[in-house]
Scaffold this motif. Structure first.
Motif, PDB file in Angstrom:
ATOM      1  N   ARG A  18      13.136  -5.602  -3.145  1.00 35.88           N
ATOM      2  CA  ARG A  18      13.018  -5.163  -4.522  1.00 35.88           C
ATOM      3  C   ARG A  18      11.490  -4.981  -4.971  1.00 35.88           C
ATOM      4  NH1 ARG A  18      16.248 -10.073  -4.829  1.00 35.88           N
ATOM      5  NH2 ARG A  18      14.599 -11.449  -5.491  1.00 35.88           N
ATOM      6  N   GLU A  19      10.611  -5.857  -4.482  1.00 34.45           N
ATOM      7  CA  GLU A  19       9.166  -5.915  -4.907  1.00 34.45           C
ATOM      8  C   GLU A  19       8.720  -4.033  -4.433  1.00 34.45           C
ATOM      9  OE1 GLU A  19       7.041  -7.713  -6.983  1.00 34.45           O
ATOM     10  OE2 GLU A  19       9.102  -8.593  -7.114  1.00 34.45           O
ATOM     11  N   VAL A  20       9.043  -4.113  -3.395  1.00 31.31           N
ATOM     12  CA  VAL A  20       8.455  -2.640  -2.998  1.00 31.31           C
ATOM     13  C   VAL A  20       9.202  -1.682  -3.700  1.00 31.31           C
ATOM     14  CG1 VAL A  20       8.942  -0.747  -1.112  1.00 31.31           C
ATOM     15  CG2 VAL A  20       8.132  -3.193  -0.434  1.00 31.31           C
ATOM     16  N   ALA A  21      10.585  -1.788  -4.111  1.00 22.23           N
ATOM     17  CA  ALA A  21      11.184  -0.512  -5.251  1.00 22.23           C
ATOM     18  C   ALA A  21      10.538  -0.624  -6.413  1.00 22.23           C
ATOM     19  CB  ALA A  21      12.621  -1.140  -5.115  1.00 22.23           C
ATOM     20  N   ALA A  22      10.069  -1.613  -6.890  1.00 23.23           N
ATOM     21  CA  ALA A  22       9.516  -1.708  -8.244  1.00 23.23           C
ATOM     22  C   ALA A  22       8.051  -0.986  -8.341  1.00 23.23           C
ATOM     23  CB  ALA A  22       9.474  -3.468  -8.679  1.00 23.23           C
ATOM     24  N   VAL A  23       7.395  -1.538  -7.174  1.00 23.95           N
ATOM     25  CA  VAL A  23       5.969  -0.697  -7.160  1.00 23.95           C
ATOM     26  C   VAL A  23       6.145   0.562  -6.718  1.00 23.95           C
ATOM     27  CG1 VAL A  23       3.737  -0.939  -5.819  1.00 23.95           C
ATOM     28  CG2 VAL A  23       4.891  -3.145  -6.285  1.00 23.95           C
ATOM     29  N   SER A  24       7.009   0.860  -5.939  1.00 24.03           N
ATOM     30  CA  SER A  24       6.969   2.508  -5.575  1.00 24.03           C
ATOM     31  C   SER A  24       7.994   3.350  -6.587  1.00 24.03           C
ATOM     32  CB  SER A  24       7.463   2.645  -4.193  1.00 24.03           C
ATOM     33  OG  SER A  24       8.894   2.210  -4.163  1.00 24.03           O
ATOM     34  N   GLY A  25       8.381   2.595  -7.545  1.00 22.63           N
ATOM     35  CA  GLY A  25       9.575   3.379  -8.379  1.00 22.63           C
ATOM     36  C   GLY A  25      10.632   3.847  -7.636  1.00 22.63           C
ATOM     37  N   GLY A  26      11.120   3.137  -6.591  1.00 18.15           N
ATOM     38  CA  GLY A  26      12.392   3.427  -5.937  1.00 18.15           C
ATOM     39  C   GLY A  26      12.118   4.228  -4.915  1.00 18.15           C
ATOM     40  N   THR A  27      11.082   4.680  -4.463  1.00 19.74           N
ATOM     41  CA  THR A  27      10.718   5.908  -3.450  1.00 19.74           C
ATOM     42  C   THR A  27      10.731   5.055  -2.064  1.00 19.74           C
ATOM     43  OG1 THR A  27       8.378   5.972  -3.801  1.00 19.74           O
ATOM     44  CG2 THR A  27       9.709   7.322  -5.173  1.00 19.74           C
ATOM     45  N   LEU A  28      10.488   4.001  -1.961  1.00 20.08           N
ATOM     46  CA  LEU A  28      10.071   3.229  -0.606  1.00 20.08           C
ATOM     47  C   LEU A  28      10.825   2.037  -0.606  1.00 20.08           C
ATOM     48  CD1 LEU A  28       6.246   3.326  -0.372  1.00 20.08           C
ATOM     49  CD2 LEU A  28       7.846   5.002   0.778  1.00 20.08           C
ATOM     50  N   THR A  29      11.104   1.696   0.729  1.00 21.59           N
ATOM     51  CA  THR A  29      11.682   0.329   0.947  1.00 21.59           C
ATOM     52  C   THR A  29      11.365   0.061   2.256  1.00 21.59           C
ATOM     53  OG1 THR A  29      14.042  -0.662   0.874  1.00 21.59           O
ATOM     54  CG2 THR A  29      13.900   1.299   2.182  1.00 21.59           C
ATOM     55  N   PHE A  30      11.779  -1.604   2.573  1.00 20.58           N
ATOM     56  CA  PHE A  30      11.546  -1.975   3.931  1.00 20.58           C
ATOM     57  C   PHE A  30      12.802  -1.988   4.506  1.00 20.58           C
ATOM     58  CE2 PHE A  30      11.907  -5.765   6.789  1.00 20.58           C
ATOM     59  CZ  PHE A  30      10.970  -5.366   7.743  1.00 20.58           C
ATOM     60  N   ALA A  31      12.948  -1.029   5.668  1.00 24.52           N
ATOM     61  CA  ALA A  31      14.357  -0.750   6.155  1.00 24.52           C
ATOM     62  C   ALA A  31      15.318  -1.752   6.616  1.00 24.52           C
ATOM     63  CB  ALA A  31      14.154   0.643   7.325  1.00 24.52           C
ATOM     64  N   PRO A  32      14.808  -2.584   7.502  1.00 23.10           N
ATOM     65  CA  PRO A  32      15.838  -3.401   8.141  1.00 23.10           C
ATOM     66  C   PRO A  32      16.702  -4.227   7.001  1.00 23.10           C
ATOM     67  CG  PRO A  32      13.674  -3.813   9.484  1.00 23.10           C
ATOM     68  CD  PRO A  32      13.572  -2.937   8.321  1.00 23.10           C
ATOM     69  N   ASP A  33      18.041  -4.208   7.018  1.00 24.02           N
ATOM     70  CA  ASP A  33      18.888  -4.986   5.973  1.00 24.02           C
ATOM     71  C   ASP A  33      19.968  -5.549   6.452  1.00 24.02           C
ATOM     72  OD1 ASP A  33      20.146  -2.567   6.898  1.00 24.02           O
ATOM     73  OD2 ASP A  33      21.027  -1.954   5.038  1.00 24.02           O
ATOM     74  N   PRO A  34      19.855  -6.420   7.221  1.00 24.23           N
ATOM     75  CA  PRO A  34      20.906  -7.217   7.874  1.00 24.23           C
ATOM     76  C   PRO A  34      21.925  -8.019   6.672  1.00 24.23           C
ATOM     77  CG  PRO A  34      18.724  -8.696   8.099  1.00 24.23           C
ATOM     78  CD  PRO A  34      18.520  -7.341   7.800  1.00 24.23           C
ATOM     79  N   ASP A  79       0.784  -1.144  -0.088  1.00 24.85           N
ATOM     80  CA  ASP A  79       0.052  -0.050   0.061  1.00 24.85           C
ATOM     81  C   ASP A  79       0.802   1.339   0.056  1.00 24.85           C
ATOM     82  OD1 ASP A  79      -1.712   2.001   0.494  1.00 24.85           O
ATOM     83  OD2 ASP A  79      -2.888   0.948   1.828  1.00 24.85           O
ATOM     84  N   LEU A  80       1.019   1.777  -1.256  1.00 22.04           N
ATOM     85  CA  LEU A  80       1.925   3.000  -1.146  1.00 22.04           C
ATOM     86  C   LEU A  80       1.286   4.360  -0.309  1.00 22.04           C
ATOM     87  CD1 LEU A  80       2.709   2.857  -5.069  1.00 22.04           C
ATOM     88  CD2 LEU A  80       4.023   1.854  -3.082  1.00 22.04           C
ATOM     89  N   THR A  81      -0.073   4.451  -0.218  1.00 20.16           N
ATOM     90  CA  THR A  81      -0.392   5.535   0.367  1.00 20.16           C
ATOM     91  C   THR A  81      -0.315   5.351   1.899  1.00 20.16           C
ATOM     92  OG1 THR A  81      -2.226   5.825  -1.250  1.00 20.16           O
ATOM     93  CG2 THR A  81      -2.462   6.764   0.917  1.00 20.16           C
ATOM     94  N   ALA A  82      -0.578   4.122   2.598  1.00 21.57           N
ATOM     95  CA  ALA A  82      -0.149   4.096   3.860  1.00 21.57           C
ATOM     96  C   ALA A  82       1.248   3.685   4.065  1.00 21.57           C
ATOM     97  CB  ALA A  82      -1.159   2.876   4.591  1.00 21.57           C
ATOM     98  N   GLN A  83       1.994   3.379   3.214  1.00 21.09           N
ATOM     99  CA  GLN A  83       3.383   3.002   3.110  1.00 21.09           C
ATOM    100  C   GLN A  83       3.650   1.562   4.080  1.00 21.09           C
ATOM    101  OE1 GLN A  83       5.981   6.321   4.228  1.00 21.09           O
ATOM    102  NE2 GLN A  83       5.367   7.361   2.570  1.00 21.09           N
TER     103      GLN A  83
END
Length: 973
Positions: free
Chosen positions: A122-138, A103-107
């Motif tokens: 990757r999926e979030v980046a594709a859907v959001s055009g690279g404007t959003l991400t899931f932050a935890p990156d171990p 959900d791009l509106t609710a992020q």
């Protein structure tokens, strides 16, 4: 604890199987899931691969009725031992990995617990055009799952900016130990299905119990929990406090699967900065680096990560000097990510920070790293830290156990000073890396886990280290969790009242104590179930010299084969579906048994003589595990711990088939050089027969697939006719090794190669008298391979240091790596050091100033190349690209991945289908993206044959043909 003995009758799991649930109790499978990335081994009684939440519910109810423990598992990358257990292991990664909504509106995103972190990103980046991400990156994000991140409250490289997983969890969909579905949110606990009366009742009961727990421990929760950003040890019960809104979801994050089974989660997404800059900072040691952390934090960086020189040296030794680019002078380094939306402002901020650090006086050198390739190279060193530090270039090994302590960043330098004194007191050394900006240190130490005295030292040291970190106001775990490694030490960190609260929290959720027993509450002793404590001191006779680096000539008493296969410490990079080449069979099947790690774990059980794998070299479980290994050797370079499964497979097959009839393909394809001597005498007749119905029958009888195009055979002397005339009688500058594949199938490549070398001013001597033994190595016929290689060493060791240029990359790799391991003589080692792949020779020639005489006066604008896996693994991932770039090719497109043929594998009837699936990972898509008339560079004969199979009209060329001054293919321009 379970009252029923954990031994199985064959029909014990019939109720689950009858419901269509995939339950595996095979000995091989139990071996694969007896390990995670920790020091521990605990054999489960079954492994279940649920395909739906309903199946998870069914398994939970069955386990509750049978009093069998349940262990939730994602990528199996836990370093604390919280993904193994003596019950049913639920592997969520195989099927429960749907991304239900973004959900791009609710992020927000709603995902199954088996979703891989990098896949979600990757999926979030594709859907959001690279404007959003899931932050935890171990660092394990390419194989770790959402469920695992929730279980450990994972953080990652950018936790300075984004915190822990708990900061991004909005709701958790749960299955309780009794098989009831609940949903935990930031303010409540409810029934997932409001029509489920039992769930509503349980939610009400648990809510009352949790509120009472918080009310009874207000003081302890406020004073003992949440003191530093990385306080992950124990349960996060402060979230139940009134001032935190009774946040049940966050209270469960970090509970390591001990309270409920997480089947799905709603997570918060964050904006992705549009500009980022990496600063690479060099220091004299890690303490100096840590003292600059408070200054760096003033500049609001997104990440402050650190490594020491041992990791860098190991990376360079394993993957080549050019595998680490962009590091300034120093013995310890910090990576600082500065980000924002304005690149100019970000660059200016970076310059200000560098200037400030120079004023502090501790920085040896620092630089901004804007180049994306350099940045990727640097981050890979940091992200592979755990594996690289496990088996160091010096020959030593290190282990987790105290790899996750955390303190406030302002106290980090003082803590590290005291910690190094403690290491010296116990005569231990360590490899230090980690999240300096968050005060979380990942230190792997040189524990001797093979001896009782060494294990006792580990136990004594970790307890002393726990007391030390508590004195510094820190936490014994900063993101890996407590698990079997540290749960027994929690009383050092917490008061008896807090420990009682933890036990009460666990009992509310799991009154039968069935969920991941042994972690956090009521743990077993730290030394229980240590993997290396139970390995028999047996010598496994091998053909390969697998003696560890630095151990030749020593009396260490360490069996070389045991040590080699124990190199897998469970990091799990082989389970990634992105980056590198490893592991093509796992990427094709998604089955743990087909991963490098899965195979290594079965081999480790073999050397242990475990009940699951008892027959040693005759083990059917090991043979089955190795069946789909393509012997691509990519793991030997891509695996951070340097596991070389192709070599272990060859060694095992050599012993397994001793005195037995082998698969027919081992004779037809494994003896290929012998058959080529015969076919070379009557090549036209052979080609005629193989193109007929009789040829199909012959192929089938020989275990060769009839679905694959067969190569065209050439006369034995054909390659000689392709060579340019030469009149020189002086000793040649270069030896051109004409391998079996070139002689039999691509003789024109020999002529092109000699013309290229001559155009560079080199005189050339051709050698075609010996064989590298490759086909015998790959099929595990090592006595023949050793005889051939011994002869090769005698012939090629001519008293000079002339380069030996080998046209077929797999043959070059065999002569470089396998020769000195199978024939450990000075002659073999001398020959090995002289070996170059053709691409490597071209790179060296270009470095000396040579440039090819391109038709039309200029190099091709673009070349697409399929690099052979053996060249990739032995001579470096960039061998082909480096050569093409060095001679002026503008753009090099690489189909990075195994082609799927891998020598005999793709020609075998039983493996054809998998070989074609593997081709779809990189090669097939690359071919489809090319114009029909554009050729592909395939130095490897296997790669050449796969291209012909996938795209029969496509032209392929060897690098020598591309550079041949007499014939520049027009279609490469």
């Amino acid at each position: 604890m379970p009252s029923t003995p954990l031994t199985l009758a064959s029909d014990r799991f019939h109720p689950l199987r009858a419901g269509g649930i995939e339950v595996d109790t095979a000995p091989r499978r139990l071996s694969e899931y007896s390990y995670d990335a920790s020091n521990y081994r605990v054999s489960p009684v079954a492994v279940v691969f649920p395909r739906s939440v309903d199946e998870v519910v069914a398994v939970a109810r069955f386990a509750s009725a049978e009093h069998i423990p349940l262990v939730s598992r994602g990528g199996g990358t836990s370093m604390a031992g919280n993904a193994v257990g003596a019950g049913i292991v639920l592997d969520f990664s195989r099927y429960l990995h749907a991304i239900h909504s973004i959900d791009l509106t609710a992020q927000t995103a709603v995902v199954d617990s088996g979703v891989i972190l990098s896949t979600l990103q990757r999926e979030v980046a594709a859907v959001s055009g690279g404007t959003l991400t899931f932050a935890p990156d171990p660092s394990s994000r390419t194989r770790a799952t959402i469920g695992g991140a929730i279980g450990n409250d994972a953080c990652g490289n950018h936790s300075v900016r984004h915190g822990r997983t708990s900061d991004h969890v909005l709701a958790l969909d749960l299955v309780t130990a009794a098989g009831i579905r609940l949903t935990a949110t930031r303010t409540a606990l409810t029934a997932t299905d409001e029509t489920d009366a039992a769930a509503r009742a349980l939610a009400a009961t648990l809510t009352a119990g949790l509120r009472q727990l918080a009310a009874d421990h207000l003081g302890e929760f406020r004073l003992e929990l949440g003191r530093i950003a990385r306080q992950v040890s124990g349960y996060h019960l402060s979230h139940l406090l009134p001032e935190h809104g009774f946040d049940v979801a966050r209270a469960l994050v970090g509970s390591e699967g001990t309270c409920a089974i997480v089947v799905a989660a709603t997570v918060q997404l964050v904006p992705q900065p549009q500009a980022a800059l990496l600063l690479s900072l060099g220091y004299d040691d890690v303490v100096d680096a840590a003292r600059d952390v408070p200054t760096i934090l003033e500049f609001s960086p997104a990440a402050i990560e650190g490594i020491d020189e041992a990791i860098v040296q190991t990376m360079q030794a394993r993957r080549g000097a050019d595998s680490v680019q962009g590091l300034p002078a120093g013995k310890a380094w910090l990576y600082v990510d500065i980000d924002g939306d304005d690149p100019v402002a970000v660059a200016a901020q970076g310059e200000k920070l560098l200037a400030r650090l120079r004023e502090n006086g501790r920085l040896l050198a620092g630089r901004a790293v804007p180049d994306l390739a350099e940045r990727a190279s640097l981050w890979r060193v940091r992200e592979d830290g755990a594996g690289l530090s496990a088996r160091l270039a010096s020959g030593g090994e290190s282990w987790p156990g105290w790899e996750d302590s955390a303190v406030a960043p302002k106290k980090l330098a003082d803590y590290l000073e005291d910690f190094r004194r403690l290491m010296a007191q116990f005569d231990l050394t360590g490899v230090i890396y980690g999240h300096f900006g968050a005060g979380c240190m990942h230190v792997r130490l040189t524990f001797d886990l093979r001896s009782a005295s060494g294990r006792q030292i580990m136990d004594d040291f970790t307890r002393a280290a726990a007391e030390l970190v508590v004195r510094h106001g820190g936490s014994i775990s900063g993101e890996h969790g407590d698990g079997r490694s540290r749960s027994a030490m929690l009383p050092i960190m917490y008061s008896p009242a807090m420990m009682a609260a933890f036990a009460r929290f666990k009992a509310l959720w799991d009154p039968q104590q069935l969920l991941n027993p042994g972690s956090i509450v009521d743990p077993e002793p730290t030394l229980a179930h240590l993997t290396l404590a139970e390995t028999p001191n047996r010598v496994w006779r091998t053909s390969f010299d697998l003696t560890p680096v630095g151990q030749h000539g020593s009396n260490s008493g360490l069996d070389s084969f045991s040590h080699a296969v124990q190199g897998c410490v469970g990091i799990g990079r082989c389970r990634s579906d992105v980056g590198g080449v490893m592991c093509p069979s796992y990427r094709a099947t998604g089955d743990e048994k087909d991963s490098t790690r899965g195979r290594a774990r079965v081999l480790q059980d073999m050397i242990r003589g475990a009940r699951t794998v008892k027959e040693g070299w005759r083990s059917e479980e090991v043979r089955e595990a190795l069946d789909l290994c393509l012997s691509c050797k990519a793991c030997s370079s891509d695996c951070p711990a340097g596991v070389d499964m192709a070599t272990y497979k060859s060694e095992f097959f050599d012993n397994y088939y001793e005195g037995r009839l082998r698969p027919i393909s081992h004779y037809s394809l494994g003896w290929l050089p012998r058959w080529l001597k015969l076919t070379g005498l009557m090549a036209p007749l052979v080609n005629l027969v193989l193109g007929s119905t009789l040829g199909t029958l012959i192929a089938r009888l020989g275990g060769v697939t009839t679905q694959r195009r067969l190569p065209h055979f050439h006369a034995a002397s054909a390659w000689k006719k392709m060579l340019p005339p030469t009149t020189s009688t002086a000793p040649a500058d270069v030896v051109l090794f004409i391998d079996t594949f070139t002689r039999g199938f691509r003789p024109d490549v020999a002529g092109s190669a000699q013309r290229v070398l001559q155009s560079a001013g080199k005189t050339v001597e051709c050698s075609a008298e010996v064989c590298c033994g490759l086909t015998w190595i790959s099929t595990g016929q090592l006595s023949t391979a050793r005889r051939l290689l011994r002869n090769a060493a005698q012939v090629l060791d001519d008293g000079t240091d002339r380069l030996i240029v080998v046209l077929e990359p797999s043959c070059a790799a065999a002569l470089r790596k396998d020769l000195p391991e199978l024939v450990p003589t000075d002659a073999a080692r001398r020959v090995s050091q002289r070996i170059r792949s053709f691409a490597g020779a071209v790179t060296e020639l270009a470095a000396d100033g040579w440039r090819p005489d391109w038709a039309g006066g200029q190099a091709p604008a673009s070349v697409t190349v399929q690099a052979h896996c053996h060249e990739y693994s032995v001579f470096g991932a960039n061998a082909q690209k480096a050569a093409l770039t060095a001679v002026g090719v503008g753009e090099v497109r690489e189909a990075t991945g195994c082609c799927g043929v891998a020598g005999n594998f793709g020609f075998e009837q039983a493996h054809f289908d998998l070989s074609m699936i593997v081709a779809e990972q990189a090669l097939a898509p690359a071919l489809r993206a090319l114009p029909p008339q554009q050729a592909v560079l395939t130095d490897g004969f296997s790669c050449h044959m796969q291209v012909q199979q996938l795209d029969p009209a496509r032209q392929t060329h060897h690098l020598a043909q591309l550079l041949d001054p007499t014939r520049l293919p027009k279609d490469t321009k």
